[in-house]
Design a protein around this motif. Structure first.
Motif, PDB file in Angstrom:
ATOM      1  N   SER A   6     -13.419   3.110   9.745  1.00 38.31           N
ATOM      2  CA  SER A   6     -13.311   4.669   9.446  1.00 38.31           C
ATOM      3  C   SER A   6     -12.764   4.322   7.784  1.00 38.31           C
ATOM      4  N   THR A   7     -11.751   3.714   7.523  1.00 36.45           N
ATOM      5  CA  THR A   7     -11.133   3.758   6.169  1.00 36.45           C
ATOM      6  C   THR A   7     -12.271   3.085   5.243  1.00 36.45           C
ATOM      7  N   THR A   8     -12.895   1.961   5.638  1.00 38.05           N
ATOM      8  CA  THR A   8     -13.869   1.479   4.871  1.00 38.05           C
ATOM      9  C   THR A   8     -14.946   2.536   4.640  1.00 38.05           C
TER      10      THR A   8
ATOM     11  N   LEU B 278     -10.013   2.200  13.365  1.00 42.88           N
ATOM     12  CA  LEU B 278      -9.496   2.824  12.214  1.00 42.88           C
ATOM     13  C   LEU B 278      -9.593   2.016  10.647  1.00 42.88           C
TER      14      LEU B 278
ATOM     15  N   TRP C  36       0.710  -1.134  -0.076  1.00 46.80           N
ATOM     16  CA  TRP C  36      -0.164  -0.060  -0.088  1.00 46.80           C
ATOM     17  C   TRP C  36       0.963   1.331   0.035  1.00 46.80           C
TER      18      TRP C  36
ATOM     19  N   ILE D 208      -4.026   3.481   7.915  1.00 48.63           N
ATOM     20  CA  ILE D 208      -4.336   2.151   8.238  1.00 48.63           C
ATOM     21  C   ILE D 208      -2.976   1.217   7.836  1.00 48.63           C
TER      22      ILE D 208
ATOM     23  N   GLU E 236     -14.660   5.631   4.455  1.00 47.06           N
ATOM     24  CA  GLU E 236     -14.118   6.628   3.582  1.00 47.06           C
ATOM     25  C   GLU E 236     -14.066   6.357   2.108  1.00 47.06           C
ATOM     26  N   LEU E 237     -13.650   4.871   2.106  1.00 48.01           N
ATOM     27  CA  LEU E 237     -13.674   4.274   0.488  1.00 48.01           C
ATOM     28  C   LEU E 237     -15.146   4.262  -0.289  1.00 48.01           C
TER      29      LEU E 237
ATOM     30  N   VAL F   8      -6.239   7.582   1.611  1.00 51.51           N
ATOM     31  CA  VAL F   8      -7.268   7.082   2.173  1.00 51.51           C
ATOM     32  C   VAL F   8      -6.638   5.791   3.029  1.00 51.51           C
ATOM     33  N   MET F   9      -6.086   4.879   2.554  1.00 49.05           N
ATOM     34  CA  MET F   9      -5.543   3.787   3.118  1.00 49.05           C
ATOM     35  C   MET F   9      -4.026   3.773   3.892  1.00 49.05           C
ATOM     36  N   SER F  10      -3.356   4.875   3.492  1.00 50.62           N
ATOM     37  CA  SER F  10      -2.205   5.277   3.913  1.00 50.62           C
ATOM     38  C   SER F  10      -2.188   5.123   5.827  1.00 50.62           C
TER      39      SER F  10
END
Length: 374
Positions: free
Chosen positions: A108-110, A105, A20, A88, A112-113, A84-86
């Motif tokens: 939250s990332t899911t 986290l 990633w 996590i 936002e994606l 966005v994935m950075s």
């Protein structure tokens, strides 16, 4: 280093070991050096004295590929998705990661994606790509390659169309099957497919342990289910001893009085406070100690294997397993071993009955020098 001969250029960083973060750094490097890359490809195309035909043909093909609007659109989209994935990614690679905070986290990332998967975001990426391509084409004096393969060049002078041709020329697209709209639909399909694949991968990796997350979060003081025995019961399947309801109730009230939620920013604050009173709450302390050992990633294991590889060198092939294990432990916990008193360590070592004896000599400043004798 990408250099066009018109300035210092921009250094390109090496790809990192994690996928990633490595993809993100590579995307940033290409985006930052985009103009220089185009100029470099043009320089190779014109410099027939230094480069052979195969290299020139490769440069022409690469330049045509990266000059397209679709390439720039994908760069804008992938850059934001990887950003966005950075967080996590960095958190899961940390040596000390709290599982509850890591799962929060992930959620939250899911979310936002999922927000990226919208027509509004797609339109924004396309508009941003068009604006950046237009700016860069002005700087290079070049043309823009549209999604349908056509070239939108900037006219050198204003063109005046003959009004007599109005009855014979069509200047606006008609019908539903235009090449441009088809290419836009393909770009949107690529974007949605990438997001759907990423979200399904998140679900595959993390949803299987939802029950463990729900159980361990009940040991967090910030959770509304703090010390709810019913929520903690699933941990018994992993061999964790669950305290009785009265002990949990008393310990919860004790923590509310001595450790306010506002002061429990440390993920191990509850464990540290209960450790001070482990004689009063032995089962609760045992449960919290077991929960604290649950890892949320394999970063620590991978780091330990890397350390073992540096220790197990050809000159140490005869080393026994116990000694090697102890050396790996010392290297892995280097922050703790750095605080050891080496003078006291040598004194204790010298007292052991060994074939190899250590002689400790005191220096003027009080330090210890050692010498070995058979």
């Amino acid at each position: 280093m990408v250099h066009s001969g018109k300035g210092p250029g921009h250094p390109t960083t090496s790809v990192l070991v994690t996928r990633w973060s490595g993809h993100l750094q590579a995307t940033k490097a290409i985006s930052a050096n985009y103009t220089e890359i185009l100029e470099g490809m043009s320089g190779i195309q014109l410099d027939t004295a230094r480069f052979d035909g195969k290299t020139i043909a490769t440069a022409i093909g690469l330049r045509q590929a990266i000059s397209s609007l679709r390439f720039r659109f994908l760069m804008e989209f992938l850059g934001e998705m990887l950003e966005v994935m950075s967080p996590i990614s960095r958190m899961l690679q940390a040596r000390e990661t709290d599982q509850v905070e890591a799962m929060n986290l992930v959620d939250s990332t899911t979310e936002e994606l999922q927000n990226l998967r919208s027509d509004e975001k797609f339109t924004g990426f396309v508009a941003s790509a068009r604006e950046l391509m237009r700016t860069e084409s002005d700087e290079l004096g070049d043309s823009i390659t549209e999604d349908d393969g056509s070239v939108a060049s900037h006219p050198k002078r204003a063109r005046v169309r003959n009004v007599r041709l109005n009855d014979y020329l069509i200047t606006e697209p008609i019908g539903d099957g235009s090449a441009a709209s088809s290419q836009v639909s393909k770009s949107k399909a690529i974007m949605y497919e990438a997001l759907d694949t990423t979200l399904s991968e998140f679900k595959r990796r993390f949803d299987a342990n939802t029950w463990l997350y729900q159980a361990t979060s009940a040991a967090s003081q910030k959770s509304p289910d703090f010390f709810c025995r019913e929520k903690l019961i699933p941990l018994a399947e992993l061999g964790v001893s669950i305290p009785s309801e009265p002990e949990l109730s008393v310990c919860k009230k004790f923590l509310e009085q001595t450790l306010p939620v506002a002061h429990s920013n440390d993920s191990n604050a509850v464990l540290k406070k209960v450790y001070e009173q482990k004689a009063a709450f032995p089962d609760t302390y045992s449960m919290l100690a077991d929960i604290s050992t649950f890892g949320s990633s394999s970063a620590l294991c991978e780091s330990t294997f890397s350390t073992e590889g540096r220790i197990d060198r050809p000159t140490r092939r005869s080393m026994l397993t116990d000694r090697k294990s102890n050396l790996v432990l010392l290297a892995s916990e280097k922050r703790r071993t750095a605080s050891l008193d080496l003078d006291e360590f040598v004194r204790l070592f010298a007292r052991k009955q060994r074939p190899l004896q250590l002689l400790t000599l005191q220096t003027r400043n009080g330090g210890a020098l050692t010498a070995a004798e058979e």
